[in-house]
Design a protein around this motif. Structure first.
Motif, short mmCIF file in Angstrom:
data_model
loop_
_atom_site.label_atom_id
_atom_site.label_comp_id
_atom_site.label_asym_id
_atom_site.label_seq_id
_atom_site.Cartn_x
_atom_site.Cartn_y
_atom_site.Cartn_z
N PHE B 458 0.82 -1.20 0.00
CA PHE B 458 0.00 0.00 0.00
C PHE B 458 0.87 1.26 0.00
N VAL B 459 2.05 1.18 0.61
CA VAL B 459 2.96 2.33 0.56
C VAL B 459 3.37 2.58 -0.89
N ILE B 460 3.66 1.50 -1.64
CA ILE B 460 4.01 1.70 -3.05
C ILE B 460 2.82 2.30 -3.80
N GLY B 461 1.63 1.76 -3.56
CA GLY B 461 0.44 2.28 -4.23
C GLY B 461 0.16 3.73 -3.84
N GLY B 462 0.42 4.06 -2.58
CA GLY B 462 0.21 5.43 -2.13
C GLY B 462 1.20 6.38 -2.76
N LEU B 463 2.45 5.93 -2.86
CA LEU B 463 3.48 6.81 -3.44
C LEU B 463 3.24 7.01 -4.94
N SER B 464 2.83 5.95 -5.65
CA SER B 464 2.53 6.17 -7.07
C SER B 464 1.31 7.08 -7.19
N TYR B 481 -0.48 2.51 -18.51
CA TYR B 481 -0.33 1.35 -17.63
C TYR B 481 0.20 1.74 -16.25
N PHE B 482 0.76 2.95 -16.12
CA PHE B 482 1.17 3.40 -14.79
C PHE B 482 -0.05 3.47 -13.88
N VAL B 483 -1.16 3.91 -14.44
CA VAL B 483 -2.40 3.97 -13.66
C VAL B 483 -2.88 2.56 -13.33
N VAL B 484 -2.75 1.65 -14.31
CA VAL B 484 -3.15 0.26 -14.07
C VAL B 484 -2.32 -0.31 -12.91
N ALA B 485 -1.00 -0.04 -12.94
CA ALA B 485 -0.14 -0.51 -11.85
C ALA B 485 -0.58 0.10 -10.53
N HIS B 539 4.31 -0.18 -14.14
CA HIS B 539 4.70 1.22 -13.97
C HIS B 539 5.61 1.64 -15.14
N TYR B 540 6.53 0.73 -15.45
CA TYR B 540 7.54 1.06 -16.45
C TYR B 540 6.91 1.19 -17.84
N VAL B 541 6.17 0.15 -18.28
CA VAL B 541 5.61 0.24 -19.63
C VAL B 541 4.67 1.43 -19.76
#
Lengths: 233, 649
Positions: B458-464, B481-485, B539-541
């Motif tokens: 969730f920290v990763i999701g929060g930071l993105s 796809y960044f949004v999908v991630a 995130h990358y693609v």
């Protein structure tokens, strides 16, 4: 406890270094081809630095706690009854608030600068239609093309229109995106900084052919642009 | 010993005998409440609805008389479900009352489960309804997951291989719709249905019959979404967001989406109202708001969000439906409609919906971490207040989904600031969970692994989310796809991990049996690793230039998409471990104690599974719910739990 703090910091540094390597060794963003994207990338790196710090802090705390204070599942003793600490709670409310305000202000400044049209930009109309783009140059007797050609170094002001459903104009190398919405006109600015060929992608689901709604953007020298536009008239 | 035993016997209230409806007679089967009556009444109402449409059209002389899109909307998607609900008996009591006939005395025939058959009936016991919810939602979780497997197979390489573009868009739309409306939101409602009344010291929810009705609306919505695949033109394919004007011109399947959302939304609103009234009025003596477990706080705030926000998505879908069926022009620019209006209304629900899908998970994780770390939750009051903070801020951020939509420019910066500020209460929660771990006595059981996995993911999701909150970065990253991630880190690494944590944590309470810890840990690690392999590369693609919702993409993204697809199959396979564990443990796992985790909250102070009316005596709450390590501290005063007994079949 001092030894514990050293270990905690060590774990945090390892995680921060590893995350930084992931952030730097891969090229996460396309090489910028516009002034606007240069500024966006500055914001991106600011957010990345803050994110790495926070991610390292939280994961280091979790890894350290689990490693240090893990007991067997059969253990039935309780931990110390620590209910909270007002000072710490104020700190971790205030610091994130400060950080996001900084991000917010920097973002607002970049947004404002990316939206400042200079004098006499090149006007381009991008018209979306299921499933193709059409580019019209009103400064050049409404020359029309399926290919987007822009002179390098000259600010281009796009006006988006759509004849059917919502589309979204996006050139990843320009870092700029805007929906083309039926019934209203939307605008965005792009100042290309290097010549080359880039894809134009539709970024908003627009129906069966959405995935194939692509076009080519070509950034050329001023002289080449004048030649090309003369052919289109 | 003997005396206490006897005292307990005498204080145990005598429940009325379970009323077993006489079985066997054909008359009862046909006309008694149940699935058989539901089936024929559904069909009957379909016919009545058809007659209504055809009759009115013929009377007014409209051509054609048999207009199938209208008949399907009125008869199939509105009348038939009402007939089904009446048939299974969801309205029986109210109809008796309304028509002035004597209501049947409370025989509790529809309360509690004595056999598996009771799970297929209208049942008013919140524990039965909770399990009905959870099992139903996991069925849709599997279906939605299989849809994802199909389109991930398609996305393993560029170009079209397995499905056509209509099917692809349909699968993507149905995957998101099922996961949101039929899995995450109702799975939390199911867990809360089971646990919240117990935590409050209440015998049931405030409105048991409404509770039953709100569950039975759910399968209707799910069947509707799936039935759209059978319509000419295929299923709804405008994304789960169903943006106008794309959705306006879609084939018939889109109507199934418009109406399915109404049924699922009605279910949400009824449950939320029920939770609000239950939490406000049915707390045990001594259970002040500041003594409520954080799961109760979480469901209180979630329910407020649901009650206020859900009518907005209902409105947005009705407007689209009217445009499609009744030739109105709400979102058709040629008729003076306002296209962006759809997005404003839709996101005014659908952004709060993100918190509807997250706050209950926050509650679950607070319970699990505090219990498993054997420490009071750090900063309890701030934890509760941060939920309220998210609730309030959550209503002021919807337009951050529209930074590139062409809305008013001035709206962007204020919406960005409020969006970024949500990081503050969320940060408080994350820091408080980690501080709860500090110097704890941490037991790494399966629910704890999922809770800790949740915090990191969730920290990763929060930071993105911070990247996406910043308008300039969002202009680049939006619709990619960044949004999908990002959404999968928040909704899978976030919500779904907490659902798993909650299921493992309360499994012994709900079933009276213990799950297999080794399989649970295997499930966690398989899910955790394959989840990251699936979603991190997205995130990358995305940032590199791949838009979302495409069946075809630039060659350059081929290799990574192949890796993502393989990882997603592993992620799908990891849930097989979970289902195997759940089914075998439920059938023949070791019998669970009343309080296997040594938790303080009230649901653990009664037997596993709890008695039919939860508490044989009303508990007296005397302190907070997390007083671990405080010598002699108790959350409530009541007799010790009786040992779990086999439920007679």
């Amino acid at each position: 406890m001092r030894k514990g703090i050293v270990q905690l910091v060590a774990i945090g540094v390892v995680i921060a270094v590893a995350t930084t390597l992931v952030a730097v060794l891969f090229q996460w963003l396309p090489t910028s081809a516009s002034e606007e994207f240069d500024r966006i990338q500055d914001v991106y790196w600011l957010v990345t630095i803050i994110s790495i710090a926070i991610f390292a802090l939280v994961t280091a705390l979790i890894v350290f706690s689990v490693w240090k204070w893990r007991v067997s599942p059969d253990d039935d003793e309780d931990g110390p009854p620590i209910h909270g600490n007002t000072t710490i709670e104020i700190v971790w409310t205030a610091i994130p608030a400060l950080l996001v305000l900084v991000i917010g202000i920097v973002s607002a400044v970049v947004l404002a600068r990316n939206g400042e049209a200079g004098t006499r930009p090149l006007r381009v109309e991008a018209v979306g239609q299921q499933f193709a783009w059409r580019f019209v140059y009103p400064d050049y007797e409404n020359a029309t093309s399926g290919e987007l050609v822009l002179p390098v170094g000259k600010e281009a002001q796009f006006t988006m229109r759509s004849v059917d459903v919502i589309h979204s104009f996006w050139v990843p190398e320009f870092g700029q995106k805007m929906d083309a919405v039926p019934g209203i006109e939307t605008t965005i600015l792009v100042t290309p900084t290097r010549t080359g060929e880039f894809p134009v992608v539709c970024a908003e689901l627009c129906g069966l052919g959405h995935a194939t709604m692509r076009a080519k953007a070509r950034v050329v020298s001023e002289a080449e642009f004048e030649d090309w536009i003369a052919e289109q008239r | 010993m003997t005396t206490t035993h006897e005292t307990q016997q005498t204080t145990t209230p005598q429940y009325p005998e379970h009323f077993e409806p006489p079985r066997g007679t054909a008359y009862r089967l046909l006309f008694g409440p149940g699935l058989v009556r539901g089936a024929w009444m559904g069909a009957l109402f379909f016919v009545l609805g058809t007659l209504l449409v055809v009759g009115l059209r013929a009377w007014w002389g409209w051509d054609p008389v048999w207009l199938w899109p209208v008949i399907i909307t009125v008869a199939g998607l509105t009348a038939a479900p009402i007939g089904f609900l009446a048939g299974i008996g969801a309205f029986d009591y109210w109809l008796y009352y309304l028509s002035g006939r004597p209501t049947r005395p409370e025989d509790h025939s529809g309360h509690g489960a004595r056999s598996w058959r009771d799970y297929f009936r209208v049942n008013t016991d919140h524990k039965v309804i909770g399990i009905q919810y959870i099992v139903t939602t996991f069925v849709f979780f599997v279906i939605g997951g299989l849809f994802a497997m199909i389109f991930r197979a398609e996305l393993a390489q560029p170009g079209l291989q397995f499905v056509n573009s209509q099917e692809f868009n349909g699968l993507v739309s149905a995957h998101a719709t099922l996961m949101i409306f039929l899995f995450i939101i109702p799975a939390f409602a199911g867990i809360a249905n089971y646990v919240v009344p117990l935590m409050l010291g209440a015998p049931d929810m405030a409105f048991p019959r409404l509770n039953a009705l709100s569950f039975w609306l759910l399968p209707i919505a799910g069947v509707m979404f799936l039935a759209s695949f059978l319509t000419p033109g295929g299923s709804f394919a405008a994304g789960w967001t169903g943006y106008a004007p794309l959705a306006e011109g879609q084939p018939l399947g889109q109507t199934f989406f418009n109406m399915g959302v109404q049924w699922a939304g009605a279910s949400s609103v009824m449950t939320a109202l029920n939770f609000l009234v239950t939490i406000i009025t049915m707390r045990a003596p001594g259970m002040t708001f500041w003594r409520m477990p954080l799961l109760v706080w979480a469901n209180f705030t979630t329910s407020l969000l649901v009650v206020v926000a859900t009518p907005f998505i209902a409105g947005s879908q009705f407007f689209v439906l009217f445009d499609r069926v009744m030739h109105t022009d709400f979102f058709i620019p040629e008729g003076g409609g306002y296209v962006l209006g759809y997005q404003h209304i839709f996101w005014f629900y659908s952004h709060p919906a993100v918190y509807i899908m997250m706050l209950p998970g926050f509650g679950i994780v607070s319970e699990v971490i505090s219990t498993m770390a054997r420490k009071p939750i750090f900063g309890y009051r701030l934890m509760a207040l941060s939920l309220v903070g998210i609730l309030v801020l959550g209503f002021s951020v919807w337009a951050h989904h529209m930074f590139v939509a062409g809305m008013a420019d001035w709206l962007r910066v204020p919406m960005m600031i409020t969006t970024l500020l949500i990081a503050v209460p969320t940060g408080i929660k994350v820091f408080s969970w980690t501080a709860t771990l500090w110097r704890g006595r941490i037991r790494l059981t399966t629910p704890m692994l999922f809770a800790l996995g949740f915090v990191t993911m969730f920290v990763i999701g929060g930071l993105s989310g911070i990247y996406l909150g910043s308008v300039p970065v969002d202009i680049h990253a939006s619709d990619t796809y960044f949004v999908v991630a990002h959404i999968h880190y928040v909704l899978f690494g976030g919500s779904v991990f907490t659902i798993f944590a909650g299921i493992y944590y309360w499994f012994p309470k709900m079933t009276g049996r213990m799950y297999d810890e080794r399989l649970g840990k295997l499930h966690f690690w398989a899910t955790f690793i394959s989840f990251n392999l699936t979603f991190f590369p997205m995130h990358y693609v995305g940032l590199r230039g791949m838009p979302r919702r495409v069946f075809d993409y630039a060659e350059a993204f081929g290799d990574l998409n192949f890796v993502i697809s393989i990882a997603s199959f592993a992620l799908g396979a990891s849930t097989v471990v979970f289902f195997y564990n759940m089914v075998t443990s439920w059938a023949r796992g070791p019998v669970a104690e009343a309080n296997p985790w040594g938790a303080h909250t009230l649901e653990w102070q009664v037997s596993s599974p709890p008695p039919i009316f939860n508490f044989d005596e009303i508990p007296q709450v005397v302190a907070g719910p997390y007083e671990y390590g405080v010598a002699g501290a108790r959350h409530a005063v009541m007799s010790p739990a009786r040992e779990a007994q086999e439920v007679p079949a």
